[in-house]
Design an enzyme around this catalytic site. Sequence first.
Site, PDB file in Angstrom:
ATOM      1  N   ASP A   1       0.987  -1.213   0.026  1.00 53.45           N
ATOM      2  CA  ASP A   1      -0.165  -0.328  -0.013  1.00 53.45           C
ATOM      3  C   ASP A   1       1.006   1.401  -0.044  1.00 53.45           C
ATOM      4  O   ASP A   1       1.673   0.952   0.461  1.00 53.45           O
ATOM      5  CB  ASP A   1      -0.969   0.045   1.041  1.00 53.45           C
ATOM      6  CG  ASP A   1      -1.928   1.037   0.917  1.00 53.45           C
ATOM      7  OD1 ASP A   1      -1.787   1.542   0.645  1.00 53.45           O
ATOM      8  OD2 ASP A   1      -3.327   1.143   1.462  1.00 53.45           O
TER       9      ASP A   1
ATOM     10  N   SER B   1      -5.110  -4.407   1.592  1.00 50.22           N
ATOM     11  CA  SER B   1      -3.891  -4.292   2.009  1.00 50.22           C
ATOM     12  C   SER B   1      -4.250  -4.641   3.475  1.00 50.22           C
ATOM     13  O   SER B   1      -3.421  -4.477   4.553  1.00 50.22           O
ATOM     14  CB  SER B   1      -2.602  -2.928   1.495  1.00 50.22           C
ATOM     15  OG  SER B   1      -3.277  -2.412   1.860  1.00 50.22           O
TER      16      SER B   1
ATOM     17  N   HIS C   1      -0.496   4.520  -0.445  1.00 49.60           N
ATOM     18  CA  HIS C   1      -1.169   5.738   0.119  1.00 49.60           C
ATOM     19  C   HIS C   1      -0.245   6.148   1.603  1.00 49.60           C
ATOM     20  O   HIS C   1       0.107   5.204   2.721  1.00 49.60           O
ATOM     21  CB  HIS C   1      -2.856   5.300   0.844  1.00 49.60           C
ATOM     22  CG  HIS C   1      -3.542   5.714  -0.391  1.00 49.60           C
ATOM     23  ND1 HIS C   1      -3.449   4.125  -1.179  1.00 49.60           N
ATOM     24  CD2 HIS C   1      -4.021   5.908  -1.523  1.00 49.60           C
ATOM     25  CE1 HIS C   1      -4.060   3.587  -1.673  1.00 49.60           C
ATOM     26  NE2 HIS C   1      -4.736   4.700  -2.367  1.00 49.60           N
TER      27      HIS C   1
END
Length: 214
Positions: free
Chosen positions: A102, A155, A104
């Site tokens: 992930d 995730s 982000h």
Amino acid sequence: MSIEDEMRQFVEEWDKEGLKEMCKSLIDKGKASPEELLKFIGNIMKFIGEQFENEEIFLPDLIGAADTVKDTIDEILDPAIRKSGGEKETLGKVIIGTVESDVHSIGKDLVGSFLFANGFEVFNLGVEVTADEFISKAEEVGAQVIGLSSLLTMSMDFQRQVIEELKNRGLRDKYIVIVGGAPTSEDWAEQIGADGWADDAIEAVELINNLITK
Ligand code: B1M
């Protein structure tokens, strides 16, 4: 135009220098604190996210906006918060990162900056952090808390895997583990055996404060 609206305009135009200069000048002149500006960035990214979900903007717009705010967070806001933190005594050491697979980073960085601003020593490991990296760092620095961020349904299970790996190594009781990120919830935290869940950066600070004093 409000400060937030002006910042939003820079983000929408991907004007990295404009956003950085505006934030720096507001902080230097004492017109806004870095924490306030971080909150505005959170609101702006939520707004941009909604536009993306409604197909009013597309992936390149999203990447441009995210890149723009990331530079301001990394180069202006985070250093300003760290500078104002001075030499104060730490309330505890927190490892924070976005789990494996992930990328982000924005929400996790907000949480990290808010924790720092509230007196915690924060070790931000970045994105795509493996269970071994979380645990090794926690062991190395003697952390009390491990914070796991996940923004993707795909995730989320890596949050569980970090907790399982702590159990495998006989270390589960040594750490407070908190989870967060848009697809996660209180139920999810309970289901995977985390110690707590926070909806946003402010709640994360309250949660960790409460868990640490317990
Ligand atoms: Co992506 N993305 N993205 N993305 N992206 C989402 C999350 C999505 C909801 C958009 C959508 O499709 N509707 C969706 C996920 C769907 C799902 O699985 N449920 C999605 C997707 C699918 C993807 C890709 C797969 C897209 C693609 O390539 N097809 C891809 C994934 C890549 C990967 O990770 N392997 C991808 C990529 C990206 C960008 C790179 C373009 C960019 C990220 C850039 C970066 O972070 N440096 C991006 C962005 C910006 C978003 C949205 C628009 C905004 C996320 C954000 O920054 N929000 C997002 C849509 C949305 O959220 N509406 C979306 C602002 C931020 C302040 O909020 O991150 O929620 P948030 O953090 C909050 C809370 O969640 C909480 O506190 C924070 C502050 O208040 N919190 C915690 C977060 N972590 C916490 C940890 C805690 C406690 C609280 O304790 C440890």
